[in-house]
Write a protein that holds these residues in place. Structure first.
Motif, PDB file in Angstrom:
ATOM      1  N   ASN A   1     -26.579 -43.364 -60.997  1.00 38.76           N
ATOM      2  CA  ASN A   1     -26.880 -44.542 -60.199  1.00 38.76           C
ATOM      3  C   ASN A   1     -25.660 -45.474 -60.111  1.00 38.76           C
ATOM      4  O   ASN A   1     -25.318 -45.978 -59.033  1.00 38.76           O
ATOM      5  N   PHE A   2     -24.989 -45.680 -61.230  1.00 41.83           N
ATOM      6  CA  PHE A   2     -23.798 -46.530 -61.240  1.00 41.83           C
ATOM      7  C   PHE A   2     -22.680 -45.909 -60.417  1.00 41.83           C
ATOM      8  O   PHE A   2     -21.969 -46.592 -59.678  1.00 41.83           O
ATOM      9  N   SER A   3     -22.507 -44.576 -60.530  1.00 43.97           N
ATOM     10  CA  SER A   3     -21.459 -43.894 -59.784  1.00 43.97           C
ATOM     11  C   SER A   3     -21.712 -43.955 -58.274  1.00 43.97           C
ATOM     12  O   SER A   3     -20.782 -44.132 -57.484  1.00 43.97           O
ATOM     13  N   LYS A   4     -22.978 -43.804 -57.872  1.00 50.13           N
ATOM     14  CA  LYS A   4     -23.309 -43.889 -56.449  1.00 50.13           C
ATOM     15  C   LYS A   4     -23.042 -45.287 -55.898  1.00 50.13           C
ATOM     16  O   LYS A   4     -22.579 -45.437 -54.767  1.00 50.13           O
ATOM     17  N   ASN A   5     -23.351 -46.307 -56.692  1.00 46.30           N
ATOM     18  CA  ASN A   5     -23.091 -47.672 -56.244  1.00 46.30           C
ATOM     19  C   ASN A   5     -21.594 -47.922 -56.024  1.00 46.30           C
ATOM     20  O   ASN A   5     -21.213 -48.754 -55.198  1.00 46.30           O
ATOM     21  N   LEU A   6     -20.761 -47.195 -56.762  1.00 49.19           N
ATOM     22  CA  LEU A   6     -19.317 -47.329 -56.590  1.00 49.19           C
ATOM     23  C   LEU A   6     -18.776 -46.415 -55.501  1.00 49.19           C
ATOM     24  O   LEU A   6     -17.587 -46.451 -55.191  1.00 49.19           O
ATOM     25  N   GLY A   7     -19.668 -45.547 -54.939  1.00 47.81           N
ATOM     26  CA  GLY A   7     -19.265 -44.666 -53.853  1.00 47.81           C
ATOM     27  C   GLY A   7     -18.648 -43.360 -54.285  1.00 47.81           C
ATOM     28  O   GLY A   7     -17.992 -42.685 -53.485  1.00 47.81           O
ATOM     29  N   PHE A   8     -18.846 -42.952 -55.561  1.00 54.24           N
ATOM     30  CA  PHE A   8     -18.257 -41.706 -56.057  1.00 54.24           C
ATOM     31  C   PHE A   8     -19.225 -40.538 -56.046  1.00 54.24           C
ATOM     32  O   PHE A   8     -18.853 -39.428 -56.401  1.00 54.24           O
ATOM     33  N   GLY A   9     -20.484 -40.775 -55.695  1.00 55.32           N
ATOM     34  CA  GLY A   9     -21.457 -39.698 -55.727  1.00 55.32           C
ATOM     35  C   GLY A   9     -22.048 -39.505 -57.103  1.00 55.32           C
ATOM     36  O   GLY A   9     -21.705 -40.196 -58.066  1.00 55.32           O
ATOM     37  N   ALA A  10     -22.956 -38.529 -57.196  1.00 57.45           N
ATOM     38  CA  ALA A  10     -23.662 -38.273 -58.455  1.00 57.45           C
ATOM     39  C   ALA A  10     -22.800 -37.427 -59.379  1.00 57.45           C
ATOM     40  O   ALA A  10     -22.358 -36.335 -59.003  1.00 57.45           O
TER      41      ALA A  10
ATOM     42  N   THR B   1     -30.371 -49.365 -63.530  1.00 56.18           N
ATOM     43  CA  THR B   1     -31.509 -48.618 -62.989  1.00 56.18           C
ATOM     44  C   THR B   1     -32.758 -49.484 -62.901  1.00 56.18           C
ATOM     45  O   THR B   1     -33.712 -49.107 -62.217  1.00 56.18           O
ATOM     46  N   VAL B   2     -32.763 -50.605 -63.617  1.00 52.01           N
ATOM     47  CA  VAL B   2     -33.914 -51.511 -63.561  1.00 52.01           C
ATOM     48  C   VAL B   2     -33.789 -52.428 -62.353  1.00 52.01           C
ATOM     49  O   VAL B   2     -34.632 -52.441 -61.461  1.00 52.01           O
ATOM     50  N   SER B   3     -32.720 -53.185 -62.305  1.00 56.95           N
ATOM     51  CA  SER B   3     -32.461 -54.074 -61.170  1.00 56.95           C
ATOM     52  C   SER B   3     -31.083 -54.685 -61.341  1.00 56.95           C
ATOM     53  O   SER B   3     -30.510 -54.690 -62.447  1.00 56.95           O
ATOM     54  N   GLY B   4     -30.554 -55.220 -60.253  1.00 64.08           N
ATOM     55  CA  GLY B   4     -29.275 -55.897 -60.332  1.00 64.08           C
ATOM     56  C   GLY B   4     -29.346 -57.138 -61.198  1.00 64.08           C
ATOM     57  O   GLY B   4     -28.394 -57.477 -61.901  1.00 64.08           O
ATOM     58  N   GLU B   5     -30.486 -57.825 -61.151  1.00 64.66           N
ATOM     59  CA  GLU B   5     -30.656 -59.016 -61.981  1.00 64.66           C
ATOM     60  C   GLU B   5     -30.647 -58.655 -63.463  1.00 64.66           C
ATOM     61  O   GLU B   5     -30.031 -59.351 -64.277  1.00 64.66           O
TER      62      GLU B   5
END
Length: 363
Positions: free
Chosen positions: A112-121, A261-265
């Protein structure tokens, strides 16, 4: 006579050259042997740390609970094992399930963190590599992982058992180490080893207190934020705090990744909680518990940890800073003070002299 004298001097010169050559070869072979045995020597150093912890607790029992000196080490060992057993009975099932939950969620959190950075799974690439790998290769990798875990557990048991043996008769091992040096240096070596041991004791006690506080505060913070498995994440944060400088970041990484994975907050609150806890540790806890601890320059300590990890892997990362403490004390005492003649304080030296005086009085 002159020719005979020249021949004699030549023979003696050749013999001296051979002797020096053999000494150099012996030193080279000894260095190679120590390098090959680096992991074993680091485990032995870990056993020394265990022995220091046991003796520190035994001293507290003697001082505050008036436990007889001959029974103090046994009581300290039983007390530690009883504490861990009690914690395992009371919270073992919960912690084990939470650790399993963290291990299950962590790959998804990394993806999830990698996808948010645009690197894929990341795990998709790993699964593709595993599918394309031969079946024998997969089996060997799984066997290697299992062997690594089993080896780590075996090393942990070995360090604990060896630490108990060293704690039971520390003077035997101390005198054995001293006798490896020439007699004229025995007093200097003994004083240096005792000062190093006392500096390690001061650092270990303060670090264990800080680790406990960080673990408790992290668990409460993650529970309040609403992260899954907060006590397991707090346990990871507390254990990782044993490694100065890098440990807090390594210990907080799983919590931050899972928080995404829970939320950005939740991720934001987790990062803020981690920063606040580290500020509390650095500005409140550490000044209270490290008043008499060796003050190693931060940059020097950081590079010591990095050098240890590069040279010796995981064990070097774990024991890099304690080894830096020992080297720092030895350099200040043997080189700066006794070789260069500079006035400098050596952490742990005063207490070590008191202990040495007490031992001599008892003998």
């Amino acid at each position: 006579m002159d020719e005979d004298g020249y021949s004699f001097r030549r023979i003696m010169g050749d013999a001296e050259f051979v002797r020096k050559t053999l000494i150099v070869l012996g030193l080279v072979l000894l260095t190679l042997l120590l390098w090959k045995l680096a992991d074993v020597l680091l485990l032995a150093f870990g056993a020394v740390l265990v022995a220091i912890i046991l003796h520190a607790l035994a001293d507290l029992l003697i001082r505050y609970l008036r436990v007889a000196e001959r029974w103090s080490l046994s009581v300290a060992t039983l007390l530690i094992f009883a504490t861990f057993l009690l914690l395992a009975v009371m919270f073992g099932t919960q912690i084990r399930s939470q650790l399993a939950n963290v291990a299950e969620q962590l790959p998804f959190a990394v993806d999830n963190f990698s996808k948010n950075l645009g690197f894929g799974a990341v795990t998709d690439n790993l699964n593709e590599m595993l599918r394309n790998a031969p079946s024998g290769g997969i089996a060997s990798r799984l066997a290697g992982i299992g062997g690594t875990i089993l080896g780590a557990l075996t090393n942990l048991v070995l360090v604990i058992v060896a630490g108990i043996y060293i704690a039971a008769s520390p003077r035997t091992y101390l005198q054995g180490a001293i006798k490896l040096f020439p007699i004229r240096h025995h007093q200097r070596v003994e004083g240096s080893l005792r000062a190093s041991g006392e500096a390690l004791r001061l650092w270990l006690v303060s670090q264990l207190i800080a680790m406990t506080c960080v673990g408790i505060l992290s668990s409460l913070a993650y529970w309040w934020i609403g992260l899954p498995s907060p006590f397991a994440l707090g346990l990871i944060a507390g254990l990782a705090d044993f490694i100065p400088f890098l440990g807090p970041f390594l210990g907080a990484a799983p919590a931050v990744l899972i928080a995404f994975t829970v939320s950005g907050e939740a991720a934001l609150w987790t990062v803020l909680a981690t920063l606040v806890i580290q500020q509390i540790e650095g500005n409140v806890i550490q000044p209270l518990v490290t008043q008499n601890v060796i003050a190693t320059p931060p940059a020097l300590a950081l590079f010591a940890i990095l050098i240890g990890s590069v040279l010796f892997g995981t064990l070097g990362l774990i024991f890099g800073f304690p080894l830096a403490v020992v080297v720092f004390v030895l350099v200040k005492k043997l080189y700066v003070r006794e070789t260069l003649g500079e006035a400098t304080t050596v952490p742990g030296e005063d207490k070590a002299n008191q202990v040495e005086g007490g031992d001599s009085n008892r003998t």
